[in-house]
Design a protein around this motif. Structure first.
Motif, PDB file in Angstrom:
ATOM      1  N   GLY A 108       0.857  -1.187   0.000  1.00  0.00           N
ATOM      2  CA  GLY A 108       0.000   0.000   0.000  1.00  0.00           C
ATOM      3  C   GLY A 108       0.887   1.229   0.000  1.00  0.00           C
ATOM      4  N   MET A 109       0.342   2.340  -0.498  1.00  0.00           N
ATOM      5  CA  MET A 109       1.163   3.547  -0.567  1.00  0.00           C
ATOM      6  C   MET A 109       0.383   4.752  -0.085  1.00  0.00           C
ATOM      7  SD  MET A 109       2.450   2.893  -4.411  1.00  0.00           S
ATOM      8  CE  MET A 109       0.943   2.055  -4.830  1.00  0.00           C
ATOM      9  N   ILE A 110       1.031   5.600   0.698  1.00  0.00           N
ATOM     10  CA  ILE A 110       0.435   6.897   1.007  1.00  0.00           C
ATOM     11  C   ILE A 110       1.465   7.992   0.765  1.00  0.00           C
ATOM     12  CG2 ILE A 110      -1.321   6.064   2.616  1.00  0.00           C
ATOM     13  CD1 ILE A 110       0.409   6.804   4.919  1.00  0.00           C
ATOM     14  N   PHE A 111       0.969   9.158   0.358  1.00  0.00           N
ATOM     15  CA  PHE A 111       1.872  10.240  -0.044  1.00  0.00           C
ATOM     16  C   PHE A 111       1.612  11.493   0.766  1.00  0.00           C
ATOM     17  CE2 PHE A 111       1.003   7.530  -3.672  1.00  0.00           C
ATOM     18  CZ  PHE A 111       2.284   7.193  -4.067  1.00  0.00           C
ATOM     19  N   GLN A 112       2.472  12.493   0.500  1.00  0.00           N
ATOM     20  CA  GLN A 112       2.330  13.763   1.201  1.00  0.00           C
ATOM     21  C   GLN A 112       1.021  14.450   0.845  1.00  0.00           C
ATOM     22  OE1 GLN A 112       5.671  16.381   0.788  1.00  0.00           O
ATOM     23  NE2 GLN A 112       4.576  18.145   1.520  1.00  0.00           N
ATOM     24  N   GLU A 113       0.705  14.486  -0.429  1.00  0.00           N
ATOM     25  CA  GLU A 113      -0.453  15.268  -0.851  1.00  0.00           C
ATOM     26  C   GLU A 113      -1.548  14.346  -1.374  1.00  0.00           C
ATOM     27  OE1 GLU A 113      -3.234  17.100  -1.330  1.00  0.00           O
ATOM     28  OE2 GLU A 113      -1.779  18.366  -0.282  1.00  0.00           O
ATOM     29  N   PRO A 114      -2.532  14.032  -0.539  1.00  0.00           N
ATOM     30  CA  PRO A 114      -3.568  13.091  -0.943  1.00  0.00           C
ATOM     31  C   PRO A 114      -4.328  13.584  -2.163  1.00  0.00           C
ATOM     32  CG  PRO A 114      -3.849  13.740   1.362  1.00  0.00           C
ATOM     33  CD  PRO A 114      -2.747  14.571   0.802  1.00  0.00           C
ATOM     34  N   MET A 115      -4.403  14.902  -2.334  1.00  0.00           N
ATOM     35  CA  MET A 115      -5.174  15.462  -3.439  1.00  0.00           C
ATOM     36  C   MET A 115      -4.621  14.989  -4.786  1.00  0.00           C
ATOM     37  SD  MET A 115      -7.904  16.889  -3.205  1.00  0.00           S
ATOM     38  CE  MET A 115      -9.017  17.929  -4.124  1.00  0.00           C
ATOM     39  N   PRO A 196       3.933  11.386   4.729  1.00  0.00           N
ATOM     40  CA  PRO A 196       2.480  11.496   4.806  1.00  0.00           C
ATOM     41  C   PRO A 196       1.992  12.580   5.759  1.00  0.00           C
ATOM     42  CG  PRO A 196       3.211   9.626   6.082  1.00  0.00           C
ATOM     43  CD  PRO A 196       4.423  10.165   5.388  1.00  0.00           C
ATOM     44  N   THR A 197       2.845  13.073   6.645  1.00  0.00           N
ATOM     45  CA  THR A 197       2.344  14.070   7.608  1.00  0.00           C
ATOM     46  C   THR A 197       2.966  15.443   7.402  1.00  0.00           C
ATOM     47  OG1 THR A 197       4.037  13.505   9.254  1.00  0.00           O
ATOM     48  CG2 THR A 197       1.974  12.299   9.365  1.00  0.00           C
TER      49      THR A 197
END
Lengths: 345, 347
Positions: A108-115, A196-197
């Motif tokens: 799974g991946m999460i990034f700085q800018e969800p937009m 991510p934060t």
């Protein structure tokens, strides 16, 4: 390149001597210049470094999402999720069937800018359902039920209604939660979290870090957490890799990195951070100069022009090998052992 | 310009005093863009900044900290309130009542440094033009004099004077920030508002630039308003700190006092939220988690605007707006400031 030896049983991800280059008009940028690290099952590996250290590009190489102008110039990336089959990611094309099976399902991946990571024209629920249906073979109704459960699990208020909301209707913190729900929707073995934060306020950041720690403990997934913030890495990581100019310069457990750093760069960076409630004198200790531009990386140890301990004739000539210590700590410095003794003396 | 007898009163050690500052932005909606409400971006903010000190303003996004700085330099027109500024000549002026033309003259004494070193410099201007622009606008000196002055300014901020004819793209983020600082210094201001001046920079570069700002302060006797969301940085650089939440000041205190013993629950929550580069400390620390997120400023909560997120909130907090009032030599906007035993960060 082929796998030279088999992965130990506890190993989830092995990154071995990975090189990624960018041919530019001004010359060749070796953004990732021989990076090696590993992630064991269920651990949180923090990767810290300043901009240009190659921390995100390495992560993109793992996910097979390198920019189109990137050239992979060697190295081996192996990944063995909980299901047991082994993938040699470095041998896979960015859109191959195998990669699409891994991405979203096992990683799974999460990034700085969800937009930018979430689709603006699909509702949160649709995006999560699509992923679940694709990877887990759920029907629409079951997927929607699971999506609502996932939103509740990431502490989204009113999860049922949230399913039909679009990303632009949510605040930054809520969007980050939605992206986390999407990333963990198929019970991945590994979550790659790239800053991510960073865009969040401190109170929201604290909430998201707490949430990630809880989810990690509940699901037993491993996390590669990329950040430039030493406070964040101290809070979430079990082990830390410090990167500088496309290389890992030091790896150790989180306590060893912060209380007994062995590489001069780690030491100098830690000294230059203002800490809450700690009197550090009027002037902050700094690292002289700046990160050199990627077209003219210094010879020898790439940190030598800025290093307080550099020895002419050694550090500016030979690139240092990794020095391993008995506690598992490793530093890429000619004088790592001497520096370590100096600290303990 | 001013009648001495009618000059507003300002304590001797104060350089700039903001009194009951308000800024309301209208909300328009619908086809006719009719005004349907307003956002109280700044609601009754008062603070004094003393000569030669660094006043830190902290708060999360949407708290209005940048708006305060912009109002102080009249980049926005204020809805209500006054801003008293002591000029180099000793005269005290109420900036809020000045005309645009009078204000232009004032701006030589008050300057601003911005966060984003990439978008705040015109890419088509070289350093001579960028740093010299304020001098040209204010008609200071001949071309040769301006050139000399710009070269000197570059030296002051630690850039080589040979860079005079280079363009911003040739510089790193930290160097661009220095160009912005040189530009702000060009007209010898006494007051500089730095809005997230080092937030976009890498750790090692941020430390260098913070040291530069402190050196310049000593060298030129500057007074700073330092705006940031980085509590570690603000503690390091500030003499006094104001904590903002939803357009209001929640607490003003000496830096040491604020960090050793916060009096407002929001201050405590902010400090507790910051992860420290200290793994053992993080594990041992009591983490107070504030619930939820900052409220919509167009529809702020009743009573104390922090009450929906405050772990100590009581009935009174829902109904009665607390005033910013003196408590133990500081100023706090909380009904229960005297009773609460809040935790600071160990000194």
């Amino acid at each position: 390149m082929t796998a030279s030896h088999s992965m130990p049983a506890e190993r989830l991800l092995d990154v071995e001597d990975v090189h990624v280059h960018f041919p530019m008009r001004e010359g060749l940028v070796k953004a990732v210049n021989g990076v090696s690290y590993h992630v064991d099952k269920g651990e949180v590996l923090g990767i810290v470094g300043e901009s240009g250290s190659g921390k995100s590009i390495t992560a993109r190489a793992i996910m097979r999402l390198l920019p189109r102008n990137a050239r992979e110039a060697g190295g081996c990336i192996r990944f063995r999720p909980r299901t047991g089959e082994e993938f040699e990611l470095s041998a896979l094309e960015r859109n191959s069937r195998a990669v699409r099976q891994v991405r979203g399902r096992h990683i799974g991946m999460i990034f700085q800018e969800p937009m930018t990571a979430l689709s603006p024209v699909h509702s949160i629920g649709d995006q999560i359902c699509r992923t679940i249906q694709l990877h887990m073979g759920f029907d629409r109704q079951a997927a929607r039920k699971r999506a609502a459960e996932l939103l509740a699990r990431v502490r989204m208020p009113r999860p049922q209604q949230m399913l039909d909301n679009y990303p632009h209707q949510l605040s930054g913190g809520m969007r980050q939660r939605a992206m986390i729900a999407l990333a963990i929707s198929c019970d991945p073995s590994l979550l790659i979290a790239d800053e991510p934060t960073t865009a969040l306020d401190v109170t929201t950041e604290a909430q998201i870090l707490e949430l990630l720690k809880e989810l990690q403990a509940e699901t037993g997934m491993a996390i590669v957490f990329i950040t430039h913030n030493f406070g964040v890495v101290a809070d979430i990581a079990d082990r830390v890799a410090v990167m500088y100019l496309g290389r890992v310069v030091e790896t150790a457990t989180v306590d060893d990195v912060f209380y007994a750093p062995k590489h001069p760069y780690t030491k100098a960076l830690l000294n230059s951070i203002p800490r809450l409630g700690v009197e550090q004198g009027r002037r902050l200790p700094t690292i002289p100069g700046m990160v050199p531009d990627p077209f003219s990386v210094p010879a020898g140890c790439s940190f030598n022009p800025r290093c307080a301990h550099a020895v002419p004739g050694v550090c500016d000539v030979t690139a240092p090998e990794q020095h391993r210590f008995a506690n598992g700590q490793a530093a890429r410095c000619h004088f790592a052992e001497q520096l370590a003794e100096a600290v303990h003396a | 310009m001013l009648d001495k007898a009618n000059m507003p009163a300002l304590a001797d050690d104060v350089l700039i005093s903001v009194r009951n500052l308000k800024k309301h932005f209208p909300i328009h909606a619908g086809w006719l863009r009719r005004q349907i409400g307003e956002v109280k971006a700044i609601d009754d903010v008062s603070l004094d900044i003393r000569k030669g000190e660094t006043f830190g303003l902290v708060g999360e996004s949407g708290s209005g900290k940048s708006t305060v700085a912009r109002l102080m330099l009249r980049a926005y027109t204020l809805t209500d309130g006054s801003i008293l500024f002591r000029r180099g000549s000793g005269d005290v002026v109420d900036i809020s009542s000045l005309s645009e033309r009078q204000m232009r003259e004032m701006r030589s004494e008050m300057q601003m440094i911005f966060q984003d070193p990439y978008s705040s410099l015109n890419p088509r201007m070289n350093l001579l033009e960028l740093v010299g622009e304020p001098l040209v606008i204010h008609g200071v000196g001949s071309r040769a004099e301006i050139r000399d002055r710009v070269a000197e300014l570059l030296r002051v901020v630690g850039l080589r004077p040979e860079f005079l004819l280079r363009y911003p793209h040739a510089f790193s983020g930290g160097q661009r920030q220095r160009i912005g600082i040189a530009r702000a210094l060009a007209l010898n201001p006494s007051f500089i508002a730095a809005d997230e001046a080092v937030s976009a920079l890498d750790v090692s570069v941020a430390a260098q630039n913070i040291n530069l700002l402190q050196d310049l302060q000593e060298q030129f006797g500057l007074t700073y308003l330092f705006i940031t969301h980085d509590l570690g940085m603000v503690e390091h650089i500030s003499d006094r700190i104001g904590v903002m939440y939803l357009g209001r000041l929640m607490e003003i205190a000496q830096t040491k006092d604020l960090f050793s013993k916060p009096l407002h629950p929001y201050t405590e929550a902010l400090m507790a939220s910051v992860p420290q580069p200290d793994p053992r400390g993080n594990r041992a620390r009591k983490r107070i988690q504030v619930k939820g997120e900052i409220a919509n400023p167009a529809n702020p909560p009743s009573g104390c605007t922090f009450h929906p997120r405050c772990p100590y909130a009581q009935e009174r907090c829902r109904t009665e707006v607390p005033a910013l009032r003196p408590v133990a030599g500081r100023q706090v906007r909380c009904h229960f400031a005297e009773e609460l035993e809040l935790a600071g960060v160990a000194a």
